[in-house]
Write a protein that holds these residues in place. Structure first.
Motif, PDB file in Angstrom:
ATOM      1  N   LYS A 198     -68.065 -25.346  16.224  1.00 11.87           N
ATOM      2  CA  LYS A 198     -69.234 -26.457  17.147  1.00 11.87           C
ATOM      3  C   LYS A 198     -70.209 -26.760  17.096  1.00 11.87           C
ATOM      4  CE  LYS A 198     -65.658 -23.858  21.095  1.00 11.87           C
ATOM      5  NZ  LYS A 198     -65.808 -23.354  22.273  1.00 11.87           N
ATOM      6  N   ARG A 199     -70.449 -28.160  17.830  1.00 15.25           N
ATOM      7  CA  ARG A 199     -71.697 -28.822  17.467  1.00 15.25           C
ATOM      8  C   ARG A 199     -72.565 -26.967  18.916  1.00 15.25           C
ATOM      9  NH1 ARG A 199     -72.414 -34.077  17.436  1.00 15.25           N
ATOM     10  NH2 ARG A 199     -70.519 -34.219  18.973  1.00 15.25           N
ATOM     11  N   SER A 200     -73.970 -27.222  18.012  1.00 19.40           N
ATOM     12  CA  SER A 200     -74.753 -27.172  19.989  1.00 19.40           C
ATOM     13  C   SER A 200     -75.137 -28.292  20.051  1.00 19.40           C
ATOM     14  CB  SER A 200     -76.498 -26.492  18.967  1.00 19.40           C
ATOM     15  OG  SER A 200     -77.246 -27.737  18.305  1.00 19.40           O
ATOM     16  N   PRO A 201     -75.527 -27.337  21.957  1.00 21.88           N
ATOM     17  CA  PRO A 201     -75.770 -28.427  22.612  1.00 21.88           C
ATOM     18  C   PRO A 201     -76.310 -29.401  22.424  1.00 21.88           C
ATOM     19  CG  PRO A 201     -76.466 -26.448  23.487  1.00 21.88           C
ATOM     20  CD  PRO A 201     -76.229 -26.090  21.897  1.00 21.88           C
ATOM     21  N   PRO A 202     -76.468 -30.511  23.095  1.00 27.75           N
ATOM     22  CA  PRO A 202     -78.169 -30.898  23.249  1.00 27.75           C
ATOM     23  C   PRO A 202     -79.103 -31.326  22.915  1.00 27.75           C
ATOM     24  CG  PRO A 202     -76.365 -32.637  24.204  1.00 27.75           C
ATOM     25  CD  PRO A 202     -75.728 -31.484  23.443  1.00 27.75           C
ATOM     26  N   GLN A 203     -80.462 -31.389  23.159  1.00 31.86           N
ATOM     27  CA  GLN A 203     -81.741 -30.909  23.481  1.00 31.86           C
ATOM     28  C   GLN A 203     -82.487 -32.405  23.736  1.00 31.86           C
ATOM     29  OE1 GLN A 203     -84.248 -29.399  20.587  1.00 31.86           O
ATOM     30  NE2 GLN A 203     -85.804 -28.920  22.621  1.00 31.86           N
ATOM     31  N   CYS A 204     -82.283 -32.106  24.878  1.00 35.75           N
ATOM     32  CA  CYS A 204     -83.448 -33.626  25.119  1.00 35.75           C
ATOM     33  C   CYS A 204     -84.664 -33.115  24.713  1.00 35.75           C
ATOM     34  CB  CYS A 204     -82.732 -33.742  27.300  1.00 35.75           C
ATOM     35  SG  CYS A 204     -84.464 -34.896  27.186  1.00 35.75           S
ATOM     36  N   HIS A 205     -85.013 -35.067  23.753  1.00 36.35           N
ATOM     37  CA  HIS A 205     -86.409 -35.716  22.964  1.00 36.35           C
ATOM     38  C   HIS A 205     -87.124 -36.176  24.420  1.00 36.35           C
ATOM     39  CE1 HIS A 205     -84.807 -35.142  19.388  1.00 36.35           C
ATOM     40  NE2 HIS A 205     -83.483 -35.496  20.175  1.00 36.35           N
TER      41      HIS A 205
END
Length: 99
Positions: A60-67
């Motif tokens: 599983k990929r880690s959750p996206p981080q907002c830039h």
């Protein structure tokens, strides 16, 4: 399920993957119970006269981080928060940081 059971694999659950419009895909996720021969399942090339490819589960990929706000779980395009600088933590876009 029966075909895998006959090959010595105990099936716990089968899930048919669906696309965004909830239509079924020709892709199935199969959970099998722990057993000594579990690695042998990757050698199966056909089931019920159908060619199959059995793959190991993808990590599983880690959750996206907002830039924009630097929070996790969404992206800049869907962000409604105030900008937060990744360099200094102040409330301005990183590209405008004086540091």
């Amino acid at each position: 399920i029966n075909a895998l059971n006959e090959l010595g694999h105990k099936v716990k659950h089968v899930h048919n993957a669906k696309n965004k419009s909830k239509s079924p895909l020709p892709l199935f996720f199969v959970d099998i119970l722990p057993k000594y021969n579990n690695k042998d399942i990757h050698d199966i090339r056909s089931l019920l006269n159908t060619k199959v490819k059995i793959e190991k589960p993808h990590k599983k990929r880690s959750p996206p981080q907002c830039h924009n706000c630097q929070l996790y779980g969404h992206t800049k395009n869907c962000c409604g928060h105030k900008p937060r600088c990744v360099k200094c933590g102040e409330n301005h876009p990183t590209e405008n940081c004086p540091k």
